[in-house]
Design an enzyme around this catalytic site. Structure first.
Site, PDB file in Angstrom:
ATOM      1  N   LYS A 119       0.838  -1.201   0.000  1.00 16.23           N
ATOM      2  CA  LYS A 119       0.000   0.000   0.000  1.00 16.23           C
ATOM      3  C   LYS A 119       0.869   1.245   0.000  1.00 16.23           C
ATOM      4  O   LYS A 119       0.708   2.134  -0.836  1.00 16.23           O
ATOM      5  CB  LYS A 119      -0.929   0.017   1.225  1.00 16.23           C
ATOM      6  CG  LYS A 119      -1.919   1.145   1.180  1.00 16.23           C
ATOM      7  CD  LYS A 119      -2.485   1.505   2.528  1.00 16.23           C
ATOM      8  CE  LYS A 119      -1.574   2.468   3.239  1.00 16.23           C
ATOM      9  NZ  LYS A 119      -2.122   3.026   4.479  1.00 16.23           N
ATOM     10  N   ASP A 137      -6.174   0.713   0.523  1.00 18.22           N
ATOM     11  CA  ASP A 137      -6.273   0.922   1.974  1.00 18.22           C
ATOM     12  C   ASP A 137      -7.645   0.427   2.425  1.00 18.22           C
ATOM     13  O   ASP A 137      -8.391  -0.157   1.639  1.00 18.22           O
ATOM     14  CB  ASP A 137      -6.036   2.399   2.333  1.00 18.22           C
ATOM     15  CG  ASP A 137      -7.201   3.283   1.923  1.00 18.22           C
ATOM     16  OD1 ASP A 137      -8.120   2.789   1.212  1.00 18.22           O
ATOM     17  OD2 ASP A 137      -7.224   4.446   2.314  1.00 18.22           O
TER      18      ASP A 137
END
Ligand code: SF4
Length: 212
Positions: A119, A137
């Site tokens: 991420k 996310d």
């Protein structure tokens, strides 16, 4: 791109034309630090601690030379601050020793940094280097699953791959921010604003709610 993808893209664009990264930063190093700090906490909380942190540690070298306890002191209002402080120091040390004090622009290099997962790496690639990437996310994952882009059982990597197949590559970077805004301000984890949502017809969550 199929019709549903087009509808989602159009809706996001209408609702959040100016979606952007909400972590305050002035350079790639600051963004990397901020994204690392944002794990399991809000961007707002991170933005409260970074002004002092960035004033004290302006460069990777500053941070690499810091005592972990000094870093902890400045970020202790955040969850997991002890681990984050250790990772920040280790990350900065590697930037100094292996990457000529620079934030690298390749996924594999970014993943070598302690505390940096896909991420964080994807955020850096897209925001700093404008390389197409789709960071997943909590908001992106939730919205993708509600809108049937991904399955409830998909892990984060599968969600990322499905998003990449679902939307055209040139749209990923903007869509990533728009999807975060959509999840943060409209399709909230609890009490999503379904009644006013233009994506009701294509939403699994809403259809299931209606059938209860
Ligand atoms: S209908 Fe509700 S759950 Fe579905 S995308 Fe819209 S706000 Fe989210």
């Amino acid at each position: 791109m199929d019709e549903v993808a087009q509808l989602i893209r159009k809706t996001f664009a209408e609702m959040f034309p100016d979606a952007h990264c909400e972590l305050n930063h002035q350079n790639p190093f600051e963004l990397l630090v901020a994204v690392m700090l944002s794990a399991q906490t809000t961007d707002k909380s991170v933005n409260k601690v970074t002004p002092k942190l960035f004033t004290k540690f302006k460069t990777p070298k500053d941070l690499a030379s810091a005592e972990v306890i000094e870093i902890q002191e400045l970020i202790k209002s955040l969850g997991l601050y002890k681990t984050k402080a250790q990772n920040l120091k280790k990350m900065a040390t590697i930037l100094v020793e292996e990457f000529n004090h620079q934030v690298p622009s390749e996924m594999n290099s970014l993943l070598k940094l302690p505390g940096v997962g896909r991420k964080t790496a994807n955020v850096i690639l897209s925001v700093v280097f404008n390389i197409p990437a789709f960071a997943v996310d909590t908001h992106v994952e939730r919205v993708s699953k509600r809108l049937k882009i991904a399955l409830e059982t998909d892990n984060v990597l599968n969600v990322e791959k499905k998003l990449q197949r679902f939307f055209p590559k040139e749209a990923w970077n903007k869509l990533h921010h728009q999807m975060i805004f959509f999840g943060r301000y409209h399709c909230l984890a609890r009490n999503p604003r379904c009644e006013t949502c233009k994506l009701k017809e294509v939403c699994k969550y809403y259809q299931e709610l209606k059938n209860l």
